[in-house]
Design a protein around this motif. Sequence first.
Motif, short mmCIF file in Angstrom:
data_model
loop_
_atom_site.label_atom_id
_atom_site.label_comp_id
_atom_site.label_asym_id
_atom_site.label_seq_id
_atom_site.Cartn_x
_atom_site.Cartn_y
_atom_site.Cartn_z
N PRO A 57 0.83 -1.21 0.00
CA PRO A 57 0.00 0.00 0.00
C PRO A 57 0.86 1.26 0.00
O PRO A 57 1.92 1.31 0.62
CB PRO A 57 -0.80 -0.12 1.30
CG PRO A 57 -0.81 -1.58 1.61
CD PRO A 57 0.49 -2.11 1.12
N LYS A 58 0.38 2.26 -0.71
CA LYS A 58 1.15 3.51 -0.84
C LYS A 58 0.70 4.51 0.21
O LYS A 58 -0.49 4.79 0.36
CB LYS A 58 0.97 4.10 -2.24
CG LYS A 58 1.80 5.36 -2.48
CD LYS A 58 1.68 5.81 -3.92
CE LYS A 58 2.51 7.09 -4.18
NZ LYS A 58 3.94 6.87 -3.91
N TYR A 80 5.67 -1.08 3.19
CA TYR A 80 4.81 -0.09 2.53
C TYR A 80 5.62 0.71 1.50
O TYR A 80 6.82 0.92 1.65
CB TYR A 80 4.21 0.87 3.56
CG TYR A 80 3.10 0.25 4.38
CD1 TYR A 80 1.77 0.51 4.11
CD2 TYR A 80 3.41 -0.61 5.45
CE1 TYR A 80 0.75 -0.04 4.88
CE2 TYR A 80 2.40 -1.18 6.21
CZ TYR A 80 1.08 -0.90 5.93
OH TYR A 80 0.08 -1.47 6.69
N SER A 313 -11.27 6.50 -3.55
CA SER A 313 -10.39 5.33 -3.54
C SER A 313 -9.12 5.52 -2.72
O SER A 313 -8.28 4.63 -2.66
CB SER A 313 -9.99 4.97 -4.98
OG SER A 313 -9.33 6.08 -5.60
N GLY A 314 -8.96 6.69 -2.10
CA GLY A 314 -7.74 6.92 -1.33
C GLY A 314 -7.60 8.39 -0.96
O GLY A 314 -8.53 9.01 -0.45
N ASP A 331 -2.87 5.52 -1.01
CA ASP A 331 -3.93 4.85 -0.25
C ASP A 331 -4.19 5.58 1.07
O ASP A 331 -5.34 5.63 1.53
CB ASP A 331 -3.53 3.40 0.03
CG ASP A 331 -3.36 2.59 -1.24
OD1 ASP A 331 -4.37 2.45 -1.97
OD2 ASP A 331 -2.24 2.13 -1.52
N TYR A 332 -3.12 6.14 1.65
CA TYR A 332 -3.25 6.84 2.95
C TYR A 332 -2.27 8.00 2.99
O TYR A 332 -1.27 8.02 2.27
CB TYR A 332 -2.95 5.89 4.12
CG TYR A 332 -3.88 4.70 4.20
CD1 TYR A 332 -5.11 4.80 4.85
CD2 TYR A 332 -3.52 3.49 3.62
CE1 TYR A 332 -5.95 3.71 4.91
CE2 TYR A 332 -4.36 2.40 3.68
CZ TYR A 332 -5.58 2.51 4.33
OH TYR A 332 -6.42 1.44 4.38
N ARG A 497 -8.99 8.83 5.23
CA ARG A 497 -7.70 8.13 5.10
C ARG A 497 -6.51 9.02 5.44
O ARG A 497 -5.38 8.71 5.10
CB ARG A 497 -7.56 7.58 3.68
CG ARG A 497 -8.52 6.43 3.38
CD ARG A 497 -8.31 5.87 2.01
NE ARG A 497 -9.16 4.70 1.78
CZ ARG A 497 -8.72 3.51 1.37
NH1 ARG A 497 -7.42 3.34 1.16
NH2 ARG A 497 -9.54 2.51 1.18
N VAL A 530 -5.12 -1.76 7.59
CA VAL A 530 -4.80 -2.42 6.33
C VAL A 530 -4.95 -3.93 6.44
O VAL A 530 -5.44 -4.59 5.52
CB VAL A 530 -3.37 -2.05 5.88
CG1 VAL A 530 -2.90 -2.93 4.73
CG2 VAL A 530 -3.31 -0.58 5.48
#
Length: 532
Positions: A57-58, A80, A313-314, A331-332, A497, A530
């Motif tokens: 995940p980014k 990550y 989506s993020g 993503d976060y 997020r 996550v």
Amino acid sequence: MAVTRRSFMHRLGVTGGAGLAYGAMATIGLAPTATAAEHAFQGPKMDDLIGRPGGAPKVVVLGAGPAGLCSAYELRKAGYDVTVLEGRTRPGGRVWTVRKGTTETDLDGETQRCTFSEGQVFNLGATRIPQSHITVDYCRELGVELQVFPNQNANAMVNYAGDTPLSKSSVTYRAAKADTYGYMSELLQKATSQGALDQVLSREDKEALSAFLSGFGDLSSDGRYLGSSRRGYSTEPGAGLEFGSETRPAPMSDVIRSGIGRNFAFEFGYDQAMMMFTPVGGMDRIYHAFQERIGRSRITYGAEVTGLRNTSSGVSVDYRAGGRDRSVRADYVICTIPPQLVGRLRTNLPADVLTALGAAKPVAAGKLAIEYSRRWWELDQRIFGGASNTDRDIAQIMFPFDHYNADRGVVVGYYNTGRRQEAFEPLTHRQRLAKAVAEGVEIHGDAYRRDITSSFSGSWRRTKYSEGAWASWQGAGDSHGGAATPEYKKLLEPAGRVYFAGDHLSNAIAWQHGAFTSARSVVTALHRRVMV
């Protein structure tokens, strides 16, 4: 019984704690349980990790200060994909070390260029590390060498205003302590012997107290304080018949009314008690070490964040770098930008989150350093480290913790906060230096104005990307932690997020330890989310 990945991570999350969220084995019986050994978070080695997320995940981290780099470092351990955006051109954020060649332009447009001698440094940001703080553990893990920071010195001075014979006089800490503790002990001894404490102390209690006071105050056989070698000598003891000449105590009334003991409690503070440490070569060594471990390619300097949005989506972050507007999706986000600056960004953060951010009020603080070509404080006054204290605007003079017995050194001419800093904040650097030297002369004499070769000063509120030294929560008084206002608690939870981290969200506000513990708490929460 077989334990699925989902059920294992659920149990891990319920148990809680950063160490558990990353790799604790207690829940499956492969390590001691929390009740067997309640240890603080220990950052795992790469080969210790379990529960690594799929697909890397980014996460975009906003800010390369203590909380930001700690977050990125721990996230990288867990696999990550991390990008750090930092407006400055260096790591460390408010933790800032000035050395030869450092150039800074403040928000008033004044530019300073440091001309210190090679090897001399000035920690314009954080300067000391308590031995209980996890900052020490990170220095060990990152290979950052530490040296002792002398937080106090018996030969340093106290000098306070007033209308007593001791007012505006420089008294060594050792003499001030000897007289204050001596007379306090004498008074309590008298009160005890005259029956003033009979209702609260037994005869045995009074005998024990009397024995303690006799030693604590260095009292005479009849319970009086008559002076003591503790306060020092005007002529040092030597060989043969050179017994030395003890200095004489000030009268009791003068000592009491002068308030020369007003700063003694400083060294009793949990986070100010010796031993204290500092990295060899400057506090920023910690953040250059973080940068090396994270990977320089993952950190974009000169990236001024302008926008932050939760998406379907993020998250999306807008920033400006190299004269161009750019954006990055992830993503976060972990936002470590000072709370008073987040509200200026273009965001879709909820109104209550913006209100909470606005409740963190920036505190004024500043420092000024003076390089001398002669270490007069060591040669003439036998002061090796520590600080002199005063009620003048400079508040304190901090003596070097390094290069003892060298030709030259850097003295911190003031480190002050609040009203005292506000007296320096609007001044130019030359005006700050002139004011600081004039006040320093009143404490340490004419040597303070001689042999000055260069200087450098800074105000956190006038420094771009900081605009404050640390935060004071509205409604929590002057608390450095331990007071959870509704706004404080609001920011402990993510906004969609977007997660928030920094020393302002810890119980060690204004300490690197606070930033690190906040970062690790956030990384734990994000990782748990996550893995569910």
